[in-house]
Design a protein around this motif. Structure first.
Motif, PDB file in Angstrom:
ATOM      1  N   THR A  16       0.695  -1.260   0.013  1.00 47.41           N
ATOM      2  CA  THR A  16       0.050   0.038   0.075  1.00 47.41           C
ATOM      3  C   THR A  16       0.898   1.270  -0.054  1.00 47.41           C
ATOM      4  N   LEU A  17       0.247   2.465  -0.143  1.00 46.42           N
ATOM      5  CA  LEU A  17       0.983   3.664  -0.082  1.00 46.42           C
ATOM      6  C   LEU A  17       1.943   3.920   1.179  1.00 46.42           C
ATOM      7  N   ARG A  18       1.286   3.271   2.360  1.00 45.81           N
ATOM      8  CA  ARG A  18       2.040   3.493   3.559  1.00 45.81           C
ATOM      9  C   ARG A  18       3.337   2.681   3.756  1.00 45.81           C
ATOM     10  N   GLN A  19       3.083   1.593   2.931  1.00 48.78           N
ATOM     11  CA  GLN A  19       4.015   0.365   3.074  1.00 48.78           C
ATOM     12  C   GLN A  19       4.824   0.171   1.900  1.00 48.78           C
ATOM     13  N   SER A  20       5.480   1.174   1.133  1.00 48.19           N
ATOM     14  CA  SER A  20       6.123   1.214  -0.048  1.00 48.19           C
ATOM     15  C   SER A  20       7.086   2.110   0.196  1.00 48.19           C
ATOM     16  N   ALA A  21       8.353   1.788  -0.384  1.00 47.21           N
ATOM     17  CA  ALA A  21       9.528   2.667  -0.525  1.00 47.21           C
ATOM     18  C   ALA A  21      10.037   2.756   0.872  1.00 47.21           C
ATOM     19  N   PHE A  22      10.396   3.976   1.229  1.00 45.72           N
ATOM     20  CA  PHE A  22      10.925   4.555   2.490  1.00 45.72           C
ATOM     21  C   PHE A  22       9.878   4.220   3.541  1.00 45.72           C
ATOM     22  N   LEU A  23       8.635   4.272   3.466  1.00 47.86           N
ATOM     23  CA  LEU A  23       7.563   3.958   4.332  1.00 47.86           C
ATOM     24  C   LEU A  23       7.379   2.786   4.639  1.00 47.86           C
ATOM     25  N   ARG A  24       8.036   1.699   3.835  1.00 47.27           N
ATOM     26  CA  ARG A  24       7.766   0.294   4.318  1.00 47.27           C
ATOM     27  C   ARG A  24       8.535  -0.118   5.307  1.00 47.27           C
ATOM     28  N   GLY A  25       9.666   0.791   6.027  1.00 48.93           N
ATOM     29  CA  GLY A  25      10.425   0.322   7.135  1.00 48.93           C
ATOM     30  C   GLY A  25      11.905   0.472   6.518  1.00 48.93           C
ATOM     31  N   SER A  26      12.856  -0.102   7.531  1.00 49.29           N
ATOM     32  CA  SER A  26      14.255   0.041   7.080  1.00 49.29           C
ATOM     33  C   SER A  26      14.836  -1.269   7.287  1.00 49.29           C
ATOM     34  N   ASN A  27      15.820  -1.436   6.558  1.00 51.94           N
ATOM     35  CA  ASN A  27      16.462  -2.747   6.544  1.00 51.94           C
ATOM     36  C   ASN A  27      17.835  -2.793   7.808  1.00 51.94           C
ATOM     37  N   ARG A  28      17.634  -1.797   8.564  1.00 51.37           N
ATOM     38  CA  ARG A  28      18.391  -1.576   9.638  1.00 51.37           C
ATOM     39  C   ARG A  28      17.831  -1.256  11.077  1.00 51.37           C
ATOM     40  N   SER A  29      18.245  -2.333  12.000  1.00 53.98           N
ATOM     41  CA  SER A  29      17.719  -2.010  13.250  1.00 53.98           C
ATOM     42  C   SER A  29      17.736  -0.634  13.726  1.00 53.98           C
ATOM     43  N   ARG A  30      16.963  -0.007  14.656  1.00 51.81           N
ATOM     44  CA  ARG A  30      17.185   1.217  15.118  1.00 51.81           C
ATOM     45  C   ARG A  30      17.732   0.930  16.732  1.00 51.81           C
TER      46      ARG A  30
END
Length: 543
Positions: free
Chosen positions: A463-477
């Motif tokens: 979805t829009l909220r779960q695409s590109a940079f809104l999907r999350g990060s591949n690095r743990s914060r």
């Protein structure tokens, strides 16, 4: 070139874990890959019985240039490892309310002619649609896929800024509405909208940005690796082993070990082997290519979770699936290698899957793969191998499958309805009687076997909220040294996206903030992108 020598543990032996481990070992790291099951491949697994062999997951070979780019990073090519065939028809479509199926062809020219034959003016409309799809895909591949979004350089590129208005419009318009602006015929709209399912979403919830998917199936074409997707996994596993990766099957990871304190760092991974004995592998970094929800909520303590349960409650899962693997005596000539069955009321169909009160659609749109149309090795001579996928809600309550009708009631009933539709559409009235091998899989199997969030078949929906940079990060914060790869992370769902996710992990480790693919050995610069492969690909006429 060796760029580092850390001890890195990769969790999960699907395509993302295999590719990440191979690329990290290529950079000089000491890599151990731990896979919980006996075989590698994850969702791209294999199952055989009585001379029938089935791919248990992905079956569409799209974005061939992504695969070839990965192989070229190791000085080889997809053509050297895979025997690819271009399918023609790429796929067949049966739509409720229409007597004859549509065959989507192997080239753009033929598909433009097809659209025009169905609806006057639709050919020219498809030309414009595909021009837009190709342009959007090109920008996405160079600026938004091979990136960790930890810099603004790619987003501020002149071509992105010039097209900002158009990109915004594509992000805020649904794929369903965008397709409806292009053609009127329901079947043609469904052909343009169905790629949303590959993204784990519905056409009404998927941004029109993803019309770029039509560049793949309607212009680039659909390919098949002879031997099935097992051949793809075997090739990448072989590359990983040759790069020096220690590939460990039957290693069920139980925890990611951390230092104590407020700023934890990974120190290793513990796992159980097939006999139940416990082992520990020390690590400077851990890359989890397992399901992200499982990684965060089962392998880490609560204080170390970047994505706790509260985060997941705000996310939208892709669909679950009921799978049926059918070994059929004789032919089912009405089916192409890939065949799609579309219901008339799509909003109802997808509403049942993604709505507030989800349930199994009936009637349901679904997909059938008949690889025996192309590959004689997957079934006994003269017989048919059918793989049926019915999208359903991501709900473990639907149950588990089994062999020869032994699965849970809802799973078996869903498979039975799909088989009945296939028989009626193709005229194979004796189809049920000719099924010699039957195995079903339900959402609870995805949860139990793959640790899949909510029993989903694909991962979080695009979805829009779960695409590109809104999907999350591949690095743990929260945890130093913990990275993620695979379909439940970025950039998203599908084997090509998983290959890209592996490359983005390597860029994290290197500190590479560029927005394009890694440079290939013969390439001149870090953003070099090779062309789609032409050699080693044959075109198959007919089905």
């Amino acid at each position: 070139m060796i760029v580092g020598s850390e001890r890195i543990v990769v969790i999960g032996g699907g395509i993302a874990g295999l590719a990440a481990s191979a690329l990290l070992a290529r950079d000089g790291h000491r890599v151990t890959l731990l896979e919980g099951r006996e075989g590698f491949g994850g969702r791209a697994g294999s199952w055989s019985r009585d001379g029938f062999r089935f791919d248990t997951g992905p079956s569409w070979y799209l974005m061939p240039e992504v695969f070839d780019h990965f192989f070229r990073l190791f000085g080889t090519s997809a053509a050297e490892h895979l025997d690819l065939e271009r399918l023609d028809p790429g796929y067949r479509v049966y739509a409720d309310g229409y007597d004859a199926p549509l065959d989507i062809r192997g080239s753009r020219r033929e598909n433009v002619e097809l659209f025009e034959s169905v609806e006057p003016g639709a050919g020219a409309a498809l030309e414009r649609y595909l021009d837009s799809a190709a342009s959007t895909y090109d920008i996405a591949r160079r600026r938004f896929l091979y990136t960790n979004f930890d810099g603004v350089r790619g987003l501020l590129a002149p071509e992105v800024l010039r097209g900002a208005g158009r990109l915004t419009s594509l992000l805020t318009t649904s794929l369903d509405r965008f397709a409806a602006r292009t053609v009127r015929d329901r079947r043609l709209r469904q052909v343009l909208g169905y790629p949303a399912v590959f993204l784990g979403s519905s056409p009404t919830a998927t941004p029109a940005m993803y019309h770029l998917m039509s560049h793949m199936d309607l212009e680039q074409g659909v390919f098949y690796p002879r031997g099935g997707f097992t051949a793809v996994i075997e090739a990448i596993a072989s590359i990983a082993a040759d790069a020096g990766v220690d590939l460990v099957p039957n290693a069920r990871v139980t925890a990611i070990e951390l230092t104590e304190g407020a700023d934890p760092t990974v120190t290793g991974v513990t796992f159980h082997d097939a006999a139940g004995a416990s082992h520990r592998v020390p690590a400077h970094r851990v890359v989890s290519a397992a399901d992200l929800h499982h990684t965060e909520t089962e392998l880490l303590p609560a204080h170390a979770r970047t994505y706790p349960e509260s985060w997941w409650r705000r996310r939208t899962s892709g669909p679950g699936a009921v799978l049926a693997m059918l070994g059929v005596r004789g032919e089912v000539p009405g089916l192409a290698h890939h065949t799609l069955f579309f219901t008339e009321d799509w909003r109802e169909n997808f509403g049942r899957i993604f709505g507030s009160n989800p349930s199994i659609p009936d009637p349901a749109s679904f997909y059938v793969c008949r690889p025996s149309a192309t590959d004689a090795s997957v079934a006994p001579p003269g017989d048919s191998n059918l793989f049926v996928l019915v999208p359903v809600p991501a709900d473990v309550g639907i149950g588990r499958g089994g062999e020869d009708g032994a699965g849970d009631r809802l799973v078996e009933a869903t498979a039975d309805r799909a088989i009945a539709v296939i028989a009626a559409a193709t005229g194979a009235n004796d189809l049920v009687e000719r099924i010699a091998v039957r195995r079903t899989v339900g959402p609870a199997d995805f949860a139990a076997d793959l640790n899949s969030w909510r029993g989903g078949a694909l991962g979080p929906a695009h979805t829009l909220r779960q695409s590109a940079f809104l999907r999350g990060s591949n690095r743990s914060r929260r945890v130093q040294g913990l990275l993620y790869a695979g379909g439940s992370s970025v950039p998203g769902i599908g084997l090509p996206m998983c290959l890209i996710s592996a490359e983005n992990v390597v860029k994290r480790v290197r500190g590479d903030r560029s927005s394009g693919p890694l440079a290939e050995p013969e390439a001149a610069g870090p953003g070099a992108v090779g062309p789609a492969p032409a050699s080693g690909v044959r075109s198959r006429e007919g089905a």
